[in-house]
Design a protein around this motif. Structure first.
Motif, PDB file in Angstrom:
ATOM      1  N   ILE A   1      92.789  42.061  40.961  1.00  0.00           N
ATOM      2  CA  ILE A   1      91.641  42.064  40.046  1.00  0.00           C
ATOM      3  C   ILE A   1      91.158  40.623  39.888  1.00  0.00           C
ATOM      4  O   ILE A   1      91.549  39.913  38.956  1.00  0.00           O
ATOM      5  N   PRO A   2      90.319  40.139  40.819  1.00  0.00           N
ATOM      6  CA  PRO A   2      89.750  38.799  40.636  1.00  0.00           C
ATOM      7  C   PRO A   2      88.601  38.861  39.625  1.00  0.00           C
ATOM      8  O   PRO A   2      87.679  39.663  39.772  1.00  0.00           O
ATOM      9  N   ILE A   3      88.663  38.020  38.602  1.00  0.00           N
ATOM     10  CA  ILE A   3      87.653  38.018  37.539  1.00  0.00           C
ATOM     11  C   ILE A   3      86.872  36.712  37.592  1.00  0.00           C
ATOM     12  O   ILE A   3      87.462  35.622  37.622  1.00  0.00           O
ATOM     13  N   ALA A   4      85.543  36.805  37.568  1.00  0.00           N
ATOM     14  CA  ALA A   4      84.694  35.602  37.625  1.00  0.00           C
ATOM     15  C   ALA A   4      85.172  34.678  38.738  1.00  0.00           C
ATOM     16  O   ALA A   4      85.421  33.487  38.526  1.00  0.00           O
ATOM     17  N   ALA A   5      85.317  35.261  39.933  1.00  0.00           N
ATOM     18  CA  ALA A   5      85.902  34.522  41.054  1.00  0.00           C
ATOM     19  C   ALA A   5      85.244  34.971  42.353  1.00  0.00           C
ATOM     20  O   ALA A   5      84.413  35.879  42.366  1.00  0.00           O
ATOM     21  N   ASP A   6      85.646  34.335  43.439  1.00  0.00           N
ATOM     22  CA  ASP A   6      85.087  34.672  44.745  1.00  0.00           C
ATOM     23  C   ASP A   6      86.136  34.332  45.795  1.00  0.00           C
ATOM     24  O   ASP A   6      87.063  33.555  45.533  1.00  0.00           O
ATOM     25  N   TRP A   7      85.966  34.865  47.000  1.00  0.00           N
ATOM     26  CA  TRP A   7      86.908  34.557  48.082  1.00  0.00           C
ATOM     27  C   TRP A   7      86.559  33.251  48.781  1.00  0.00           C
ATOM     28  O   TRP A   7      87.308  32.780  49.636  1.00  0.00           O
ATOM     29  N   LYS A   8      85.430  32.651  48.404  1.00  0.00           N
ATOM     30  CA  LYS A   8      84.988  31.408  49.056  1.00  0.00           C
ATOM     31  C   LYS A   8      84.351  30.482  48.020  1.00  0.00           C
ATOM     32  O   LYS A   8      83.880  30.940  46.975  1.00  0.00           O
TER      33      LYS A   8
ATOM     34  N   LEU B   1      86.744  44.069  41.710  1.00  0.00           N
ATOM     35  CA  LEU B   1      85.995  42.860  41.356  1.00  0.00           C
ATOM     36  C   LEU B   1      85.453  42.969  39.940  1.00  0.00           C
ATOM     37  O   LEU B   1      84.898  44.004  39.562  1.00  0.00           O
ATOM     38  N   ILE B   2      85.601  41.902  39.161  1.00  0.00           N
ATOM     39  CA  ILE B   2      84.952  41.830  37.843  1.00  0.00           C
ATOM     40  C   ILE B   2      84.132  40.545  37.808  1.00  0.00           C
ATOM     41  O   ILE B   2      84.694  39.441  37.904  1.00  0.00           O
TER      42      ILE B   2
ATOM     43  N   GLU C   1      88.955  49.961  50.182  1.00  0.00           N
ATOM     44  CA  GLU C   1      88.957  50.431  48.798  1.00  0.00           C
ATOM     45  C   GLU C   1      88.611  49.261  47.879  1.00  0.00           C
ATOM     46  O   GLU C   1      89.439  48.376  47.636  1.00  0.00           O
ATOM     47  N   ILE C   2      87.388  49.239  47.401  1.00  0.00           N
ATOM     48  CA  ILE C   2      86.911  48.143  46.565  1.00  0.00           C
ATOM     49  C   ILE C   2      85.934  48.687  45.528  1.00  0.00           C
ATOM     50  O   ILE C   2      85.154  49.604  45.816  1.00  0.00           O
ATOM     51  N   LYS C   3      86.030  48.156  44.307  1.00  0.00           N
ATOM     52  CA  LYS C   3      85.103  48.547  43.237  1.00  0.00           C
ATOM     53  C   LYS C   3      84.541  47.284  42.584  1.00  0.00           C
ATOM     54  O   LYS C   3      85.157  46.218  42.625  1.00  0.00           O
ATOM     55  N   TYR C   4      83.380  47.461  41.963  1.00  0.00           N
ATOM     56  CA  TYR C   4      82.702  46.332  41.317  1.00  0.00           C
ATOM     57  C   TYR C   4      82.452  46.655  39.847  1.00  0.00           C
ATOM     58  O   TYR C   4      81.970  47.744  39.509  1.00  0.00           O
ATOM     59  N   HIS C   5      82.801  45.724  38.974  1.00  0.00           N
ATOM     60  CA  HIS C   5      82.576  45.858  37.529  1.00  0.00           C
ATOM     61  C   HIS C   5      81.857  44.591  37.060  1.00  0.00           C
ATOM     62  O   HIS C   5      82.039  43.517  37.637  1.00  0.00           O
TER      63      HIS C   5
END
Length: 327
Positions: free
Chosen positions: A146-153, A261-262, A287-291
């Motif tokens: 659960i990455p929050i206010a984040a990114d992979w790059k 993702l949040i 399997e990915i969701k966006y919040h």
């Protein structure tokens, strides 16, 4: 510093820069004993630490969303963050490090604790970016992140902000104070500052300036220059797809981890649109969701909008830990 702080020595950690370095990783365990309950790894934000019961108190504790009566909560300090006050553990060669090196150090620490599966990984800002780096290194370690206010790059915007921070830290006569003042402007939003201060003046000075002065002095009292310089550099080095020809699809395709993702709609640092783009890119194959958190307050909303964060995270935990109970 917490009396619960424990250490794991990691000799000969090979950094991506080629440097080989002996380090130790400090950590704390909250709630149930290891190996007796679902394990939740909580990665701290840039100026946070492994005392998650303090900096994320609304979420961590008995009966709370991250329930210490039900779960084992594991939290590491990013090496070199200076939380234990031991100058010998600070990292001075910060430019030889990247965030993936921290992910590797955490993975080795987790292995030394004989943990084969982390049920949930959760983290805000650099802590969330670190989760992406960790699934690139250990594709099957996590059931869910659960990455929050984040990114992979690190986007060009984030790299630019960190570059200015590094310049301040290396040239200012009050490096921590001024860098923190600058950072607070992109951790918040124009609308959030307007709603908070309304151009108010106190003794002839704008209240917003006094607020920035306060945060600058507060950080200077609790953080060291080498630690802040390292953390700022690590943030700009975020690139979880670096070993996969810069393809996040390829990196995630090798992982079995569910991604939740949040984002924060007003985040001007880790911009929400980047997470929306990632979701659109991966939703057909993974399997990915966006919040999304709705807030005036920008990036720091993940530390301020507690009710929204609790609602979203509790829903995610109910779904994924039900799957754990069923296995």
């Amino acid at each position: 510093m917490s009396k619960k702080l424990q250490y794991i020595s990691i000799p000969d950690l090979k950094l991506r820069s080629g440097k080989v370095q002996d380090i130790s990783v400090s950590y704390q365990v909250f709630g149930r004993e290891l190996h007796t309950a679902p394990i939740i790894l909580v990665n701290h934000a840039l100026t946070g630490n492994s005392s998650i019961d303090q900096w994320w108190e609304p979420l961590v504790g008995a009966g709370k969303v991250l329930d210490t009566d039900r779960f084992t909560l594991l939290a590491f300090d990013i090496p070199g963050n200076g939380y234990d006050g031991d100058v010998d553990r600070l990292i001075y060669n910060y430019q030889e490090w990247c965030l993936a090196d921290v992910g590797l150090a955490f993975a080795k620490a987790i292995q030394s604790l004989k943990i084969h599966t982390i049920d949930i990984g959760i983290g805000g800002s650099i802590g969330g970016a670190l989760l992406w780096e960790m699934i690139a290194i250990e594709p099957k370690l996590f059931r869910t992140i659960i990455p929050i206010a984040a990114d992979w790059k690190a986007t060009d915007w984030l790299v630019a902000c960190c570059h200015v921070q590094d310049s301040i830290l290396n040239t200012s006569s009050a490096p921590l104070e001024v860098a923190r003042q600058h950072a607070m402007t992109f951790y918040r939003s124009p609308q959030g500052l307007t709603s908070k201060f309304h151009r108010e003046k106190v003794a002839g000075s704008f209240a917003v300036n006094n607020w920035l002065d306060y945060h600058g002095k507060a950080l200077d009292q609790r953080f060291s220059l080498p630690a802040y310089r390292l953390l700022n550099h690590l943030l700009a080095s975020t690139d979880a797809a670096a070993c996969y020809d810069n393809s996040i699809e390829e990196m995630v395709g090798r992982s079995t981890t569910s991604i939740e993702l949040i984002a924060v709609d007003s985040d001007g640092f880790f911009v929400a649109q980047e997470d929306r783009d990632t979701y659109a890119l991966l939703k057909e194959s993974h399997e990915i969701k966006y919040h999304e958190i709705q807030s005036l307050h920008g990036h720091d909303a993940f530390l301020m909008e507690h009710d929204q964060v609790k609602f979203i995270v509790s829903k995610i935990l109910r779904h994924h830990l039900k799957e754990v109970d069923a296995t």
